[in-house]
Enzyme design. Structure first.
Site, PDB file in Angstrom:
ATOM      1  CE1 TYR A 194      28.170  52.376  50.368  1.00  0.00           C
ATOM      2  CE2 TYR A 194      25.820  51.985  50.212  1.00  0.00           C
ATOM      3  CZ  TYR A 194      26.880  52.853  50.369  1.00  0.00           C
ATOM      4  OH  TYR A 194      26.662  54.194  50.526  1.00  0.00           O
ATOM      5  CD  GLU A 243      34.022  50.097  53.387  1.00  0.00           C
ATOM      6  OE1 GLU A 243      34.002  49.315  52.418  1.00  0.00           O
ATOM      7  OE2 GLU A 243      33.073  50.843  53.675  1.00  0.00           O
ATOM      8  CB  CYS A 274      53.716  17.136  19.107  1.00  0.00           C
ATOM      9  SG  CYS A 274      54.509  18.185  20.348  1.00  0.00           S
ATOM     10  CD  GLU A 316      34.676  42.898  45.009  1.00  0.00           C
ATOM     11  OE1 GLU A 316      35.457  42.241  44.301  1.00  0.00           O
ATOM     12  OE2 GLU A 316      33.928  43.776  44.555  1.00  0.00           O
ATOM     13  CE  LYS A 358      32.469  51.952  50.287  1.00  0.00           C
ATOM     14  NZ  LYS A 358      31.775  50.718  50.699  1.00  0.00           N
ATOM     15  CG  ASP A 382      41.800  41.952  42.761  1.00  0.00           C
ATOM     16  OD1 ASP A 382      40.898  42.393  42.039  1.00  0.00           O
ATOM     17  OD2 ASP A 382      42.899  41.574  42.321  1.00  0.00           O
ATOM     18  CG  PHE A 389      42.650  50.389  32.564  1.00  0.00           C
ATOM     19  CD1 PHE A 389      41.709  51.120  33.276  1.00  0.00           C
ATOM     20  CD2 PHE A 389      42.275  49.841  31.351  1.00  0.00           C
ATOM     21  CE1 PHE A 389      40.425  51.304  32.789  1.00  0.00           C
ATOM     22  CE2 PHE A 389      40.991  50.017  30.846  1.00  0.00           C
ATOM     23  CZ  PHE A 389      40.070  50.749  31.579  1.00  0.00           C
ATOM     24  CG  ASP A 390      43.138  53.309  37.065  1.00  0.00           C
ATOM     25  OD1 ASP A 390      42.119  53.050  36.406  1.00  0.00           O
ATOM     26  OD2 ASP A 390      43.346  52.852  38.194  1.00  0.00           O
ATOM     27  CB  CYS A 407      55.235  21.901  17.515  1.00  0.00           C
ATOM     28  SG  CYS A 407      55.561  20.175  17.040  1.00  0.00           S
ATOM     29  CB  CYS A 448      57.757  15.833  18.792  1.00  0.00           C
ATOM     30  SG  CYS A 448      57.365  17.298  17.798  1.00  0.00           S
ATOM     31  CE  LYS A 507      42.095  49.681  42.045  1.00  0.00           C
ATOM     32  NZ  LYS A 507      42.492  49.308  40.700  1.00  0.00           N
ATOM     33  CE  LYS A 538      39.066  49.031  44.075  1.00  0.00           C
ATOM     34  NZ  LYS A 538      39.070  47.756  43.361  1.00  0.00           N
ATOM     35  CB  CYS A 571      58.783  20.648  18.846  1.00  0.00           C
ATOM     36  SG  CYS A 571      57.633  20.117  20.144  1.00  0.00           S
TER      37      CYS A 571
END
Length: 735
Positions: free
Chosen positions: A229, A111, A433, A176, A291, A115, A34-35, A427, A412, A315, A113, A409
């Site tokens: 914080y 510190e 089923c 968190e 920080k 999740d 993503f980053d 299915c 079934c 990260k 991080k 399936c």
């Protein structure tokens, strides 16, 4: 592809990933991926300022808003941190801080991080008064009742010990909400045994738990919290580290791993130590937060558009392991969707033993050209549930056979089908089923369907195995004497039967949703109920008639026709009708309904005084309108309460979308004979200009709702003022 086209593509992708991560809690890519996409977009936008867009993903903070909770504006906006994955970038940040401080010595607080789910706690005179999630950074969900069940969060602070700075009369502390690893693993084991979908990671589990409407469920999940914080007017010290050490003495749970560093090497040492040691922690972490310690220096460094210059997040890289694929098995869900699962030789990964991973669908298997016996690379990026990210083709056995997706399936034996536009195989044997039968019954009793609280998946499985139920209608044949065991369960059995009987009061639109028609969700069920008004009209609707309902496409329409043409489903409906379930809209709904808002897409934003957001959504639907989450050129108007987000305000101004206040909207509904006036454009094509009205604030005070002014100058000035506040407040971000 040109750079301009790439910008458009990246914005679309990142908006989708933001939605999946913050709203659905179903990420499909890891944080690092993503980053990287975000960074690529930032670089391209710098090269093309002519393509500036105030709603670009680079300009916003993702949202985890849940509209079932009251929305509360943050006193200090909660911004995000800039992320990095390399020590080189940490060094660049460190050098930039030193340059901006003109060589003045500084310390960095290091510190963990965590999740989890970001939370802001407010204390007044030593008592917890409010707990609010991050939301979109400007406002969040009030989850105070649920947070009070978390034992590591003090409800009332004790008098401070001698020699310790007393806590201020009013302050805020952020941190968190987390689900410990042992609780997460136990919960997923229980869900797997019950045939329920597993939580992807502890963060998702914590988020889903905290957003529960039942505080007792939250209490049973044993959530934890770490605070990181402190904010307020009278903080104990100028140092962030020192403030947290004082808060620890006030009774807050503060990380023992917090350290101060005076050199870049000390920061590296901290990173290297915790990259390994974090695996022994009882909760999930995904990095390090750095920080600048002195608050005075933080103020001097200030902020960029969306993050502080005085802090950065490092990260950890996703952990990867190599193991052997033994076999592929298949699971069947409630809707009949068939999901392949990789069964692998056990391997240690991110502190747990991994032996299974989802393969999503046939296309996913083909993309890796998977063979049985392959050595595969498995990853837990951000501590998520394991996923296969690659194949060691060079180590493939000579006799290895390609993984062939099943054609029938596994439960079934019915031949599988793949609908146009769908990645999954299904299915089609809805009535025969077993996983589908039990899944539909579990869906029928769910909170947003018939809401039979006295039943759960384990009980449904027990009744099914005993032959008491084979479809949803069989629930109404259950008698107390069948389920009270040896007589010791009399009260609980009576509660079950009563809960089933009480469903005769459930509104028609929820009955439609509860049927579990494939591809028909809660919103589409409401649209169908409001359009056709009775079950008979809905069940007899043709394919063309169904597709005339806004939001109902061909695949959904075919699924509805197939469902109602199945003789077994018609028999079930007849039985439900005989039991007294609502098979049409109520007389009150039919009388109150109108086409005042027919064909209009409406966005709701802000905090309201007279009705909840859900109530306003229901009003919009009742009068033919459609609730949408984002503003576009097709938006008819925005129903605006207090604290409407500045980004939405900007986009409304840019697109010329009218803004309607709470009072004006209620007046609009009361004047159904003048339906066109509040919404129509003036002859010149400009937006209407409703006057600012005074609305009662939830506190009882009467405040003018500035957002109701459609005057562009007024709105622009207000937007500037709100956005400006982001830059003058201290400690405005969350880790």
């Amino acid at each position: 592809m040109t750079e301009q086209e790439r910008i458009i593509q990246l914005r679309k992708e990142l908006h989708e990933h933001n939605y999946r991560y913050y709203v659905l809690n179903q990420p499909v890519i890891d944080d690092q991926a993503f980053d990287l996409l975000m960074r690529e977009l930032q670089d391209l936008e710098l090269r093309h300022p002519e393509l500036d867009d105030p709603n670009s993903p680079t300009q916003r903070v993702g949202s985890d808003l849940n509209q079932e909770f009251r929305q509360v504006a943050h006193r200090y906006p909660m911004l995000s941190l800039a992320n990095t994955y390399s020590e080189q970038e940490v060094a660049e940040w460190y050098a930039s801080v030193r340059k901006l401080l003109a060589g003045e010595p500084f310390e960095v607080c290091c510190e963990m991080k965590y999740d989890g789910l970001s939370i802001s706690l407010t204390y007044e005179k030593g008592r917890l008064t409010q707990a609010v999630t991050r939301g979109d950074g400007v406002q969040g969900d009030d989850v105070t009742a649920n947070v009070k069940t978390i034992r590591s969060i003090p409800l009332v602070l004790q008098p401070t010990p001698d020699g310790v700075t007393p806590f201020p009369d009013s302050f805020e502390i952020r941190g968190e909400i987390l689900m410990p690893w042992n609780v997460f693993q136990r919960l997923n084991a229980e869900r797997e045994e019950a045939g329920e979908p597993l939580f992807a990671n502890p963060r998702n589990a914590a988020s889903g738990t905290l957003k529960s409407q039942k505080s007792e469920l939250v209490a049973s999940r044993q959530l934890d919290a770490y605070l990181y914080y402190l904010l307020g007017e009278q903080l104990p010290a100028d140092g962030h580290f020192e403030n947290l050490e004082t808060a620890r003495k006030w009774g807050f749970k503060i990380s023992e791993g917090m350290r101060k560093a005076s050199t870049l090497q000390e920061i590296y040492d901290y990173i290297h130590y915790w990259d390994t040691a974090r695996k022994q922690l009882p909760v999930a972490t995904d990095g390090i937060v750095l920080k600048v310690n002195a608050m005075r220096q933080q103020r001097a460094l200030g902020f960029t558009a969306k993050s502080p210059r005085w802090a950065i997040a490092y990260k950890f890289k996703a952990e990867r392991a190599r193991t052997r694929l033994r076999e592929v098995t298949y699971q069947v869900g409630r809707t009949g969707a068939v999901t392949p699962v990789a069964n692998m030789e056990p391997v240690s990964l991110a502190g747990t033993t991994v032996k299974r991973a989802t393969l999503n669908n046939e296309d996913f298997i083909r993309s890796f050209d998977l063979h049985l016996g392959d050595y595969v690379f498995v990853e837990k990026g951000g501590e998520i549930i394991p996923k296969i990210v690659g194949v060691d083709v060079d180590s493939r056995p000579a006799d290895a056979q390609p993984v062939a997706f099943i054609t029938h399936c596994p439960e079934c034996g019915a031949a599988l089908v793949r609908y146009e536009g769908e990645a999954a195989y299904y299915c089609p044997n809805d009535a025969g089923c077993p996983p589908q039968i039990k899944g539909r019954i579990e869906h029928f009793i769910a909170r947003k369907a018939m809401n039979i609280e006295s039943l759960g998946p384990e009980t449904i499985d027990d009744y099914y195995q005993r032959g008491l139920i084979h479809n949803i209608a069989d629930l109404y044949d259950i008698r107390v004497e069948q389920i009270n065991g040896d007589g010791s369960r009399q009260k609980s059995a009576e509660k079950v039967v009563k809960g089933i009987r009480d469903t005769v009061n459930v509104p028609f639109e929820r009955v439609v949703f509860a049927l579990g028609i494939r591809f028909i969700g809660e919103t589409s069920a409401k649209l169908l109920a409001r359009h056709f008004k009775t079950m008979d009209a809905l069940s007899n609707a043709t394919l063309d008639e169904l597709q005339q309902v806004e939001g109902i496409g061909e695949v959904m329409a075919k699924s509805i026709v197939t469902y109602f043409h199945e003789p077994e489903n018609q028999r079930i409906l007849d039985r439900l009708r005989q039991e007294g379930l609502q098979m049409s809209l109520s007389q009150e709904q039919m009388q109150d309904a109108s086409d005042l808002l027919a064909g209009k897409s409406i966005v709701i934003s802000g905090v309201f005084a007279q009705h909840s957001r859900d109530e306003y959504k229901a009003m919009i639907e009742q009068h033919g309108g459609k609730n949408v989450g984002s503003i576009s050129s097709k938006t008819a108007f925005i129903l605006a309460g207090e604290n409407m987000g500045p980004s939405k305000l900007q986009k409304a101004e840019k697109l010329g979308v009218p803004i309607v206040s709470e009072g004006e909207f209620l007046q609009m509904l009361s004047e159904t004979n003048e339906t066109s006036q509040p919404l129509s454009q003036s002859p010149s094509g400009s937006s209407p200009s409703p006057s600012t009205s005074s609305q009662p604030h939830p506190s009882g005070e009467v405040n003018p709702v500035a957002e109701t002014s459609a005057d562009p100058t007024t709105n622009q000035e207000k937007g500037k003022k709100e956005r400006g506040n982001i830059h003058v407040q201290l400690s405005l971000f969350d880790d």
